[in-house]
Write a protein that holds these residues in place. Structure first.
Motif, PDB file in Angstrom:
ATOM      1  N   UNK A  36      11.484   5.414  -4.795  1.00  0.00           N
ATOM      2  CA  UNK A  36      10.053   5.271  -4.937  1.00  0.00           C
ATOM      3  C   UNK A  36       9.972   3.622  -5.264  1.00  0.00           C
ATOM      4  N   UNK A  37       8.694   3.105  -4.633  1.00  0.00           N
ATOM      5  CA  UNK A  37       8.242   1.683  -4.735  1.00  0.00           C
ATOM      6  C   UNK A  37       8.017   1.434  -6.449  1.00  0.00           C
ATOM      7  N   UNK A  70       1.468   3.532  -5.407  1.00  0.00           N
ATOM      8  CA  UNK A  70       0.960   4.530  -6.511  1.00  0.00           C
ATOM      9  C   UNK A  70      -0.096   5.298  -5.779  1.00  0.00           C
ATOM     10  N   UNK A  71      -0.261   6.183  -6.353  1.00  0.00           N
ATOM     11  CA  UNK A  71      -1.617   7.341  -6.065  1.00  0.00           C
ATOM     12  C   UNK A  71      -2.689   6.488  -6.114  1.00  0.00           C
ATOM     13  N   UNK A 126       8.318   4.663 -11.494  1.00  0.00           N
ATOM     14  CA  UNK A 126       7.107   5.357 -11.300  1.00  0.00           C
ATOM     15  C   UNK A 126       7.046   6.819 -11.030  1.00  0.00           C
ATOM     16  N   UNK A 127       6.251   7.645 -11.397  1.00  0.00           N
ATOM     17  CA  UNK A 127       6.133   8.880 -11.051  1.00  0.00           C
ATOM     18  C   UNK A 127       5.620   9.475  -9.896  1.00  0.00           C
ATOM     19  N   UNK A 128       5.143   8.794  -8.675  1.00  0.00           N
ATOM     20  CA  UNK A 128       4.496   8.965  -7.735  1.00  0.00           C
ATOM     21  C   UNK A 128       5.030  10.022  -6.875  1.00  0.00           C
ATOM     22  N   UNK A 170       1.787   3.692 -12.183  1.00  0.00           N
ATOM     23  CA  UNK A 170       1.240   4.604 -11.433  1.00  0.00           C
ATOM     24  C   UNK A 170       0.671   5.635 -12.593  1.00  0.00           C
ATOM     25  N   UNK A 171      -0.256   5.306 -13.370  1.00  0.00           N
ATOM     26  CA  UNK A 171      -0.492   6.212 -14.612  1.00  0.00           C
ATOM     27  C   UNK A 171      -1.168   7.590 -14.070  1.00  0.00           C
ATOM     28  N   UNK A 172      -1.890   7.403 -12.887  1.00  0.00           N
ATOM     29  CA  UNK A 172      -2.469   9.031 -12.408  1.00  0.00           C
ATOM     30  C   UNK A 172      -1.190   9.787 -12.315  1.00  0.00           C
ATOM     31  N   UNK A 173      -0.080   9.291 -11.488  1.00  0.00           N
ATOM     32  CA  UNK A 173       1.086  10.301 -11.608  1.00  0.00           C
ATOM     33  C   UNK A 173       1.377  10.613 -12.664  1.00  0.00           C
TER      34      UNK A 173
END
Ligand code: BDR
Ligand code: CA
Length: 314
Positions: A36-37, A70-71, A126-128, A170-173
């Protein structure tokens, strides 16, 4: 019996050690690596995952490329810590391992579907990708035994006063994954800053005396130099492998069930993980949070894995 896992990562110096620990520990069955980036652009983190496998002789684990950003919002790579290619320090050899044709979400879905036992996801970036996975394949959530993520913090952050890099990226992810019903464990800065790469630790790894150990020491030296320059910490923290160590040997860390909410709005606090250790909010617990590390045991696990892989790759 070893625990089947998938590492989703953004290598990154400490991500490389997470991969090596997973591949070199007998209690772990590393089924796939996805990228992931995060620390760097996706081209770099993917290349670096292939390099990490090449130097360690990890040839039988598929590596697939994932999300390039990220999202929401823009990618902001951690170049100040990890360098322009996300793996500053050593000269990187050309990878001798081919990238899998599938994208990260497809590879994770395929591994989950094919596995007879539930699989643990180990994201160290990041959890993307994981957010995409649970959105595209909600039917596979039950095949996920658990998820143990390096990210967040019970206290202060490392990119803003309250946000840790992987959560901030990526907080939304992170929010989507926390709400997905996956059994969620957070390994945050509060514990990762106990895994300090002291001069003694670097000497112990150097003494393993293999080309792999020498490559690892070059990574650690670079990482410590940027931590000293930008965070005032001459012994940088080896965040990511704590996740794998906790699976390989659960007694390596203590943890607690509690409530985490991710701040996706806040003018000062976007990306903060609000960990309600004192139960102010009286909301149901939704996660496990790692607290204290057996530091000596952690480094022994790293040493053992580098020794095991060093024998094969030399
Ligand atoms: C996390 O961010 C990255 O720089 C590291 O690889 C780790 O996953 C620590 O905040
Ligand atoms: Ca990482």
């Amino acid at each position: 019996m070893s625990i089947p896992i998938i590492i989703d990562c953004d290598p990154g110096h400490d991500d490389v050690f997470a991969i090596w620990l997973a591949a070199g520990n007998p209690n772990i069955d590393l089924r796939a690596i996805t990228t992931v980036a995060g620390n760097g652009r996706i081209e770099h983190t993917t290349h670096n995952a292939l390099v990490a496998c090449t130097v360690a002789g990890i040839r039988d684990v598929p590596v697939a490329r994932g999300a390039s950003g990220p999202l929401k919002g823009e990618l902001r790579p951690a170049e100040w810590i990890h360098g322009a290619n996300a793996l500053g320090g050593p000269v990187l050899p050309a990878p001798t391992i081919e990238l899998d044709d599938r994208d990260a979400v497809t590879l994770i879905a395929d591994v989950l579907t094919a596995s007879e036992e539930p699989v643990v996801l180990v994201p160290t970036g990041p959890l993307t990708n994981i957010a995409h996975l649970v959105q595209r394949h909600p039917e596979l959530v039950s095949k996920i035994e658990g998820l143990i993520w390096m990210g967040g913090s019970t206290g202060r952050g490392n990119v803003s006063p309250y946000a840790e890099f992987n959560a901030w990226a990526d907080p939304e992810a992170a929010d989507i994954v926390l709400r997905s019903g996956v059994d969620f464990t957070m390994v945050g800065l509060n514990i990762s800053h106990q895994a300090l790469i002291t001069r003694e630790v670097r000497a112990r790894i150097a003494a393993l005396d293999s080309p792999l150990a020498a490559f690892g020491v070059e990574l650690l030296e670079y990482f410590c130099s940027t931590y000293e320059q930008f965070e005032g910490m001459p012994d940088g923290p080896l965040h990511d492998p704590i996740t794998v160590a906790m699976l390989a040997e659960p007694s390596v860390a203590t943890s607690v069930r509690t409530r985490i909410d991710v701040e996706c709005e806040g003018t000062q606090t976007r990306g903060a993980t609000c960990v309600d250790l004192l139960n102010f909010l009286q909301r149901p617990a939704n996660a496990t949070v790692a607290l204290d590390l057996d530091v000596e045991r952690f480094w022994s696990l790293i040493e053992d894995a580098v020794t095991a892989l060093g024998r094969v790759s030399a």
